[in-house]
Enzyme design. Structure first.
Site, PDB file in Angstrom:
ATOM      1  N   GLY A 243       0.768  -1.241   0.000  1.00  0.00           N
ATOM      2  CA  GLY A 243       0.000   0.000   0.000  1.00  0.00           C
ATOM      3  C   GLY A 243       0.792   1.281   0.000  1.00  0.00           C
ATOM      4  O   GLY A 243       0.203   2.362  -0.048  1.00  0.00           O
ATOM      5  N   GLU A 282       4.694  -6.292   1.637  1.00  0.00           N
ATOM      6  CA  GLU A 282       4.410  -6.791   0.288  1.00  0.00           C
ATOM      7  C   GLU A 282       3.994  -5.641  -0.617  1.00  0.00           C
ATOM      8  O   GLU A 282       2.821  -5.516  -0.964  1.00  0.00           O
ATOM      9  CB  GLU A 282       3.345  -7.891   0.335  1.00  0.00           C
ATOM     10  CG  GLU A 282       2.286  -7.609   1.365  1.00  0.00           C
ATOM     11  CD  GLU A 282       1.367  -8.774   1.659  1.00  0.00           C
ATOM     12  OE1 GLU A 282       1.825  -9.926   1.649  1.00  0.00           O
ATOM     13  OE2 GLU A 282       0.180  -8.501   1.909  1.00  0.00           O
ATOM     14  N   PRO A 283       4.971  -4.816  -1.002  1.00  0.00           N
ATOM     15  CA  PRO A 283       4.672  -3.701  -1.903  1.00  0.00           C
ATOM     16  C   PRO A 283       4.357  -4.178  -3.318  1.00  0.00           C
ATOM     17  O   PRO A 283       4.949  -5.134  -3.807  1.00  0.00           O
ATOM     18  CB  PRO A 283       5.967  -2.885  -1.901  1.00  0.00           C
ATOM     19  CG  PRO A 283       7.037  -3.894  -1.584  1.00  0.00           C
ATOM     20  CD  PRO A 283       6.393  -4.891  -0.653  1.00  0.00           C
ATOM     21  N   GLY A 284       3.399  -3.508  -3.957  1.00  0.00           N
ATOM     22  CA  GLY A 284       3.106  -3.764  -5.361  1.00  0.00           C
ATOM     23  C   GLY A 284       3.405  -2.505  -6.147  1.00  0.00           C
ATOM     24  O   GLY A 284       4.423  -2.363  -6.820  1.00  0.00           O
ATOM     25  N   ARG A 321      -7.966   2.897 -14.009  1.00  0.00           N
ATOM     26  CA  ARG A 321      -7.871   3.574 -12.705  1.00  0.00           C
ATOM     27  C   ARG A 321      -8.574   4.933 -12.661  1.00  0.00           C
ATOM     28  O   ARG A 321      -9.218   5.251 -11.670  1.00  0.00           O
ATOM     29  CB  ARG A 321      -6.411   3.696 -12.253  1.00  0.00           C
ATOM     30  CG  ARG A 321      -5.773   2.337 -11.946  1.00  0.00           C
ATOM     31  CD  ARG A 321      -4.429   2.474 -11.251  1.00  0.00           C
ATOM     32  NE  ARG A 321      -4.536   3.008  -9.914  1.00  0.00           N
ATOM     33  CZ  ARG A 321      -4.232   4.238  -9.551  1.00  0.00           C
ATOM     34  NH1 ARG A 321      -3.747   5.091 -10.433  1.00  0.00           N
ATOM     35  NH2 ARG A 321      -4.379   4.639  -8.303  1.00  0.00           N
ATOM     36  N   TYR A 325     -11.263   4.943  -9.812  1.00  0.00           N
ATOM     37  CA  TYR A 325     -10.900   5.661  -8.580  1.00  0.00           C
ATOM     38  C   TYR A 325     -10.776   7.162  -8.774  1.00  0.00           C
ATOM     39  O   TYR A 325     -10.397   7.864  -7.840  1.00  0.00           O
ATOM     40  CB  TYR A 325      -9.543   5.163  -8.043  1.00  0.00           C
ATOM     41  CG  TYR A 325      -9.328   3.679  -8.044  1.00  0.00           C
ATOM     42  CD1 TYR A 325     -10.097   2.850  -7.221  1.00  0.00           C
ATOM     43  CD2 TYR A 325      -8.344   3.089  -8.821  1.00  0.00           C
ATOM     44  CE1 TYR A 325      -9.892   1.486  -7.212  1.00  0.00           C
ATOM     45  CE2 TYR A 325      -8.128   1.722  -8.815  1.00  0.00           C
ATOM     46  CZ  TYR A 325      -8.907   0.925  -8.005  1.00  0.00           C
ATOM     47  OH  TYR A 325      -8.706  -0.425  -7.987  1.00  0.00           O
ATOM     48  N   CYS A 352     -16.691   3.135 -26.299  1.00  0.00           N
ATOM     49  CA  CYS A 352     -18.023   3.718 -26.487  1.00  0.00           C
ATOM     50  C   CYS A 352     -18.634   4.009 -25.134  1.00  0.00           C
ATOM     51  O   CYS A 352     -19.552   3.311 -24.683  1.00  0.00           O
ATOM     52  CB  CYS A 352     -18.906   2.749 -27.251  1.00  0.00           C
ATOM     53  SG  CYS A 352     -18.197   2.352 -28.832  1.00  0.00           S
ATOM     54  N   GLU A 353     -18.133   5.033 -24.511  1.00  0.00           N
ATOM     55  CA  GLU A 353     -18.500   5.309 -23.130  1.00  0.00           C
ATOM     56  C   GLU A 353     -18.041   6.719 -22.830  1.00  0.00           C
ATOM     57  O   GLU A 353     -16.858   7.028 -22.966  1.00  0.00           O
ATOM     58  CB  GLU A 353     -17.729   4.313 -22.254  1.00  0.00           C
ATOM     59  CG  GLU A 353     -18.005   4.353 -20.805  1.00  0.00           C
ATOM     60  CD  GLU A 353     -18.843   3.152 -20.373  1.00  0.00           C
ATOM     61  OE1 GLU A 353     -19.553   3.318 -19.397  1.00  0.00           O
ATOM     62  OE2 GLU A 353     -18.805   2.101 -21.034  1.00  0.00           O
TER      63      GLU A 353
END
Ligand SMILES: *Cc1c(COP(=O)(O)O)cnc(C)c1O
Length: 423
Positions: A243, A282-284, A321, A325, A352-353
């Site tokens: 995180g 546990e970094p991503g 993203r 978010y 198409c959005e």
């Protein structure tokens, strides 16, 4: 100011900006777009390796790369080579990691709803740790456990710390689908239930307090709670989860992985944990975000009364993203990285959005237009891994660059790939 040229500090470690081009890992972004096409994910291997090494030295052995942030065989091998374990949360992630040649003894199995089959495979291949999330999983494990098959576990707990981007608050009660509550006694009951299974060793507890966290205090607080909670358990591992935040746009700044590790260590000593307890994380995102960037080509520019829309050849299918978010990104023109960016546009994709927006207000040089190659930096995390085939758009290729050479680690999807599941 946003109209200033792109900040070099947002790019990966090896990026060099010159008039007319940007090079990454010694390779020209213009050339990469020409050779591999767009949209294209580009990762700088030097940055990936350096972040992995930083994590391996900031924490103890067993620190892991959270593969959900970006996973392919090449990435799993790279993280393994640099001394990290690999976190997986599903059977699919486990399978890719095992296919890559990373030994199961360096894999950590997560998940809040591990199926019978997923658990069975994890046991059969002998993963390093299974992180236990709920009582139903303990029931399933009990039925799968064999006396001759050691089962090494961590117990995922919710410490009652809720981390936000710039602050953290302590909550009396946790409302989450993950882990066992410390406050209600569930975490204690889970540890006892697991200890009653003969082949199981509980090595410690695990907590993950959120994502894109800039304030390190939330982690220190969590470490203290974990330390207090396990004071009499004689555990040899505590994991603080992932995180750690990264800077996506100008004006943001994030702690380094080393600073994060230092703070955890200080908190652990403060709560009286000895050197024998491995401090893990546990970094991503902190490993892969800044190492990656996306290249797009502009196909249409449409001024309307309120603003100008600039459409590129990807969008929410390669970077969901912003839609999910509301995340912010910056953009620059690969041929004009040093130029002022006075042109405000809404950078949109080809889906198409109406919501298919990559950057609500992107700033680009005046002459950037149809045919220009646009780069959005800091897209190495949760872009490709969350990519979809919405509108049947093939997923982009992924290239790694290092020492002046590029290698394709995932090829671009074709229409045949899209049709492969048709019966
Ligand atoms: C998502 C996740 C991570 C990685 O989070 P980042 O924000 O990418 O560092 C680590 N551990 C767990 C349990 C997660 O769910």
């Amino acid at each position: 100011m946003s109209t200033d040229p792109i900040l070099a500090s947002l790019l990966c470690d090896t990026a060099t900006l010159s008039d007319g081009d940007v090079s990454v890992g010694g390779v020209s972004l213009r050339d990469l777009a020409a050779t591999y096409g767009t949209p294209l994910f580009v990762y700088d291997e030097a940055t990936l390796r350096s972040r992995c090494r930083e994590a391996a030295s900031a924490f103890d052995d067993g620190v892991a790369f959270a593969s959900k942030s970006f996973l392919c065989g090449a990435m799993a091998r790279l993280a393994f080579e640099e001394g990290l374990c690999i976190d997986v949360a599903t059977g699919g992630e486990l399978d890719i990691v095992l296919r890559s040649g990373v030994p199961a003894s360096r894999v950590i199995m997560h998940g809040n709803n591990k199926s019978h089959d997923e658990l069975e495979r994890a046991l059969q291949v002998g993963v390093h740790r299974i992180v236990i999330d709920n009582f139903d999983e303990i029931d399933r494990l009990r039925s799968l456990a064999r006396p001759d098959q050691p089962l090494n576990c961590l117990v995922r707990v919710t410490p009652g710390v809720e981390a936000h981007t710039h602050e953290f608050i302590r909550t009396g009660q946790e409302d989450t689908k993950f882990g066992f509550s410390v406050a209600t006694g569930d975490a204690r009951r889970a540890i006892s239930a697991l200890r009653a299974v003969p082949s199981v060793t509980v090595h410690g507890v695990h907590a993950h307090i959120g994502s894109q966290i800039f304030a390190i205090d939330g982690y220190s607080e969590t470490m203290q709670i974990l330390g207090d909670f396990t004071r009499d358990d004689d555990f040899d591992e505590l994991c603080i989860g992932g995180g750690l935040g990264v800077a996506y746009v100008a004006g943001e700044s994030a702690p380094s992985i080393s600073q994060w590790g230092d703070a955890i260590r200080v908190a652990a000593r403060k709560v009286g944990l000895g050197e024998n307890v491995r401090l893990l994380a546990e970094p991503g995102r902190a490993i892969v975000a800044q190492a990656g960037l996306t290249l797009y080509r502009v196909g249409a520019v449409k001024p309307v009364t309120q603003r100008t829309y600039m459409a590129v050849d990807g969008g929410m299918s390669d970077n969901p993203r912003p839609v999910l978010y509301g995340s912010g990104y910056e953009a620059f023109d690969v041929e004009r990285p040093l130029a002022q960016r006075p042109q405000a546009v809404r950078l949109v994709g080809k889906h198409c959005e109406s919501g298919d927006v990559l950057i609500d207000e992107a700033w680009l040089p005046q002459r950037t237009g149809v045919g220009s190659v646009i780069c959005t930096p800091v897209t190495g995390a949760y872009g490709y891994s969350m990519a979809s085939n919405y509108n049947r758009v093939p997923r982009p290729a992924v290239v790694f660059v290092a020492d002046g050479a590029a290698r394709e680690v995932l090829r671009r999807e074709t229409y045949d790939d899209l049709a492969r599941l048709e019966t």
